[in-house]
Design a protein around this motif. Structure first.
Motif, PDB file in Angstrom:
ATOM      1  N   GLU A  10     -66.393  14.044  12.396  1.00 31.36           N
ATOM      2  CA  GLU A  10     -66.741  13.026  13.397  1.00 31.36           C
ATOM      3  C   GLU A  10     -67.477  13.650  14.570  1.00 31.36           C
ATOM      4  O   GLU A  10     -68.423  13.050  15.109  1.00 31.36           O
ATOM      5  N   ASN A  11     -67.034  14.852  14.982  1.00 34.41           N
ATOM      6  CA  ASN A  11     -67.740  15.518  16.067  1.00 34.41           C
ATOM      7  C   ASN A  11     -69.181  15.835  15.674  1.00 34.41           C
ATOM      8  O   ASN A  11     -70.115  15.631  16.455  1.00 34.41           O
ATOM      9  N   SER A  12     -69.342  16.312  14.437  1.00 36.81           N
ATOM     10  CA  SER A  12     -70.697  16.601  13.958  1.00 36.81           C
ATOM     11  C   SER A  12     -71.542  15.335  13.895  1.00 36.81           C
ATOM     12  O   SER A  12     -72.715  15.337  14.260  1.00 36.81           O
ATOM     13  N   GLN A  13     -70.925  14.237  13.457  1.00 34.68           N
ATOM     14  CA  GLN A  13     -71.666  12.980  13.383  1.00 34.68           C
ATOM     15  C   GLN A  13     -72.078  12.495  14.761  1.00 34.68           C
ATOM     16  O   GLN A  13     -73.193  12.010  14.951  1.00 34.68           O
ATOM     17  N   ARG A  14     -71.178  12.643  15.747  1.00 31.06           N
ATOM     18  CA  ARG A  14     -71.537  12.240  17.111  1.00 31.06           C
ATOM     19  C   ARG A  14     -72.666  13.108  17.662  1.00 31.06           C
ATOM     20  O   ARG A  14     -73.607  12.605  18.286  1.00 31.06           O
ATOM     21  N   VAL A  15     -72.556  14.404  17.426  1.00 31.03           N
ATOM     22  CA  VAL A  15     -73.595  15.301  17.937  1.00 31.03           C
ATOM     23  C   VAL A  15     -74.923  14.996  17.257  1.00 31.03           C
ATOM     24  O   VAL A  15     -75.982  14.937  17.910  1.00 31.03           O
ATOM     25  N   LEU A  16     -74.884  14.783  15.932  1.00 29.73           N
ATOM     26  CA  LEU A  16     -76.120  14.478  15.217  1.00 29.73           C
ATOM     27  C   LEU A  16     -76.691  13.141  15.644  1.00 29.73           C
ATOM     28  O   LEU A  16     -77.909  12.972  15.712  1.00 29.73           O
ATOM     29  N   ALA A  17     -75.809  12.179  15.925  1.00 26.65           N
ATOM     30  CA  ALA A  17     -76.298  10.880  16.395  1.00 26.65           C
ATOM     31  C   ALA A  17     -77.015  11.027  17.733  1.00 26.65           C
ATOM     32  O   ALA A  17     -78.054  10.405  17.978  1.00 26.65           O
ATOM     33  N   GLN A  18     -76.473  11.868  18.622  1.00 22.42           N
ATOM     34  CA  GLN A  18     -77.122  12.090  19.909  1.00 22.42           C
ATOM     35  C   GLN A  18     -78.450  12.819  19.733  1.00 22.42           C
ATOM     36  O   GLN A  18     -79.452  12.479  20.375  1.00 22.42           O
TER      37      GLN A  18
END
Length: 602
Positions: free
Chosen positions: A57-65
């Motif tokens: 989830e952290n990776s997904q949030r960072v990638l989304a940003q």
């Protein structure tokens, strides 16, 4: 076997001499110990899974940003491309005009992100460029991938992978890395159009900066690839190109968006993929996939397990005698609740835990009732919000067609008609906004309808006429806004579809005792009465107009939701005799609209 038999016989003898209290206590303790052990193992497994999920989830949030930042950067380049094409190329005849000055000005406005702007004809010959204008000897623009892509797919924008700028001589930066954005362009020369290609070279440093600022958990990193798996950015790109390091980018190109686990070079990795819109590029986040369970955590878990077993044995021994009766009373209370007896009363007793459990059950029942009421209320509010969204929709297709008509009229010299259409369009949207109000004066709603019909009559070249009038007694009355436009759209696209030059649409507003009646009548094709009667039935498919997307039934539902079941639409029609849509509303004065209705869906 003899030893086991002796132990079993000895345990059986002691068991027969145990009191029931001890049997219950030991049984509960054994079961509790087994349960705690299983729970501990389950928690360890869940903790490991949760840790991996947290990393994902952290990776997904960072990638989304990162995707958002990259999308903004690419959108800016697309806007620059649109500005060059629609503001400069489209408005310039190359026979007597020059693009250089305009290209230079646009480049100066965006020089931090751009390397060059260039326009080529269909043969690859340079038409104009800024700030670089000297083509390298031996350069072949027509043979470049960006030129071929733009020429073959005329409707799309094309992004290249990073490469050294190799078209123009650049004495200051001979090896500047760029990403090329190319598109097909129609050039005008002597009044005739010909094909060409617009090239926007943007600095790769902008994309590199977006990706470089990203950091992932557990020492992870981010890289960017195109749809074929070619590297666009990698923090260790030079080592990979030198053959000193490898990356699993080819396989990552086949991954779908989301999180994946892969085994690469003996290491399990958490790989998160996010596709960048417009380009087919993919952001790939890589983080080590560990269980997250440390030796300290294992030691702490074992200590907690042993302590829990000891405490459970002690408590079971103390409470096994008198625990059953309070639980039985609690079970009886729950059964009464299950049978729907709201007058059930819990008789508290026994240990504190059982008493608290009983109070918790009572609180839970009360909370569930409140939550049920809240869910019902929220569903109602959701429905009302959806209807408010429906009434606030703006018709981009209608706006596009109107502006397209204005352009056509202007080019054909019909300035007066174009001015009239633009004025009607401005008035149309000003009334549509209504300062955020839901209930507006009837006169504004009728003006809204007039301006809408003015625009449509110009678009349809007066194929039909419109009559809009308000009868005596309607002065100062208020109505729900945006209820006439969907009905008028329906009359135009369905009633007037086969009309010749004698089509008529009449809008009549009049007062009938305590009601405001608005009739929308046309002399079009009409329909069967049974079909007209079924248009407002909820179990029938939604009937929508061609433009706004707000169907007749939605208008009917908005009116009934706002003013009650006695209001709404009535549809009367006969084949070849036209259609009458009657709107029934309460006759609201300004004071009534302001005190009870204004700006609120009740």
């Amino acid at each position: 076997m003899t030893v086991f038999r002796r132990l079993a016989a000895k345990f059986g003898e002691r068991y027969r001499r145990m009191s029931i209290q001890m049997v219950i206590s030991l049984s509960f303790t054994a079961v509790a110990a087994a349960g705690i052990l299983l729970m501990g193992l389950s928690l360890i497994w869940r903790f490991s899974a949760a840790n991996q999920q947290l990393v994902a989830e952290n990776s997904q949030r960072v990638l989304a940003q990162a995707n958002l930042s990259l999308d903004r950067y690419l959108r800016r380049m697309m806007r620059i491309s649109d500005a060059v094409y629609y503001r400069i190329i489209k408005n310039t005849d190359l026979e007597g005009g020059d693009l250089s000055a305009a290209l230079g000005l646009l480049y100066e406005e965006n020089r931090d992100d751009l390397v060059s702007l260039a326009v080529f004809d269909s043969r690859g010959e340079l038409v104009s460029a800024a700030p670089l204008s000297s083509v390298k000897a031996g350069a072949d623009p027509a043979g470049s991938d960006w030129f071929q892509d733009a020429s073959q797919s005329m409707e799309n924008l094309h992004f290249s992978t990073p490469h050294v700028q190799n078209i123009f001589d650049d004495p200051d930066y001979p090896y500047r890395w760029v990403v090329s954005l190319s598109r097909y362009a129609q050039l005008t020369r002597g009044g005739a159009t010909e094909g060409g290609v617009l090239l926007v070279d943007m600095s790769f440093s902008g994309i590199e900066q977006v990706c470089r600022d990203v950091s992932l958990a557990n020492g992870g990193y981010l890289y960017l690839i195109d749809g074929d798996g070619e590297l666009i950015y990698h923090p260790r790109q030079q080592l990979i190109y030198a053959g000193l390091l490898e990356e699993n980018n080819r396989e990552a190109a086949a991954y779908r968006d989301g999180s994946h686990q892969e085994r690469f070079q003996g290491q399990t990795r958490q790989v998160t993929v996010k596709t960048v819109g417009y380009t087919g590029w993919k952001l790939v986040g890589v983080a080590p996939a560990g269980s997250g369970v440390t030796p300290q955590a294992v030691l702490f878990g074992l200590s907690l397990l042993l302590f829990s077993i000891f405490l459970m044995a002690f408590l079971n021994y103390r409470i096994s005698v008198w625990i059953s009766d309070p639980i039985r009373r609690l079970e009886q209370f729950v059964r009464e609740l299950e049978n729907g007896w709201e007058g059930a009363v819990l008789v508290e007793g026994g240990c504190y835990e059982v008493q608290r459990l009983g109070r918790a059950v009572g609180s839970m029942v009360s909370a569930m009732r409140h939550l049920t009421n809240d869910v019902v209320r929220q569903e109602r509010q959701k429905r009302r919000s959806e209807l408010e969204v429906l009434q606030s929709q703006i018709n981009p297709h209608f706006l596009y067609n109107t502006l397209d008509s204005v352009v056509w009229m202007t080019e054909s010299g019909q300035q007066a008609e174009a001015v009239q259409m633009v004025a009607s369009l401005a008035r149309f949207f000003r009334i549509s906004l209504s300062r955020g109000k839901t209930i507006i004066p009837l006169s504004d709603e009728l003006d809204h309808a007039r301006h809408y019909m003015n625009i449509q009559q110009i678009r349809f070249k007066n194929k039909f006429t419109t009559e809009i009038q308000a009868g005596p007694g309607t002065e100062g009355l208020y109505t729900l806004k945006l209820i006439l436009q969907p009905i008028l759209e329906n009359a135009i696209y369905h009633g007037m579809a086969s009309a010749e030059d004698d089509g008529v649409i009449r809008v009549s507003a009049y007062r009938e005792e305590a009601n405001l009646i608005i009739d929308v009548e046309d002399n079009g094709l009409g329909m069967r009465p049974e079909l007209a009667a079924s248009l407002l039935e909820e179990d029938q498919p939604e009937v929508r107009t061609s433009g706004s997307g707000i169907g007749l039934r939605n208008v009917h539902q908005r009116i009934r939701l706002t003013f009650g079941e006695g209001c709404g639409l009535t549809i009367l029609s006969e084949p070849d005799e036209g259609t009458l849509v009657r709107i029934r509303l309460p006759a609201l004065t300004r004071e009534e609209a302001g005190s009870g209705w204004q700006g609120e869906v009740l």
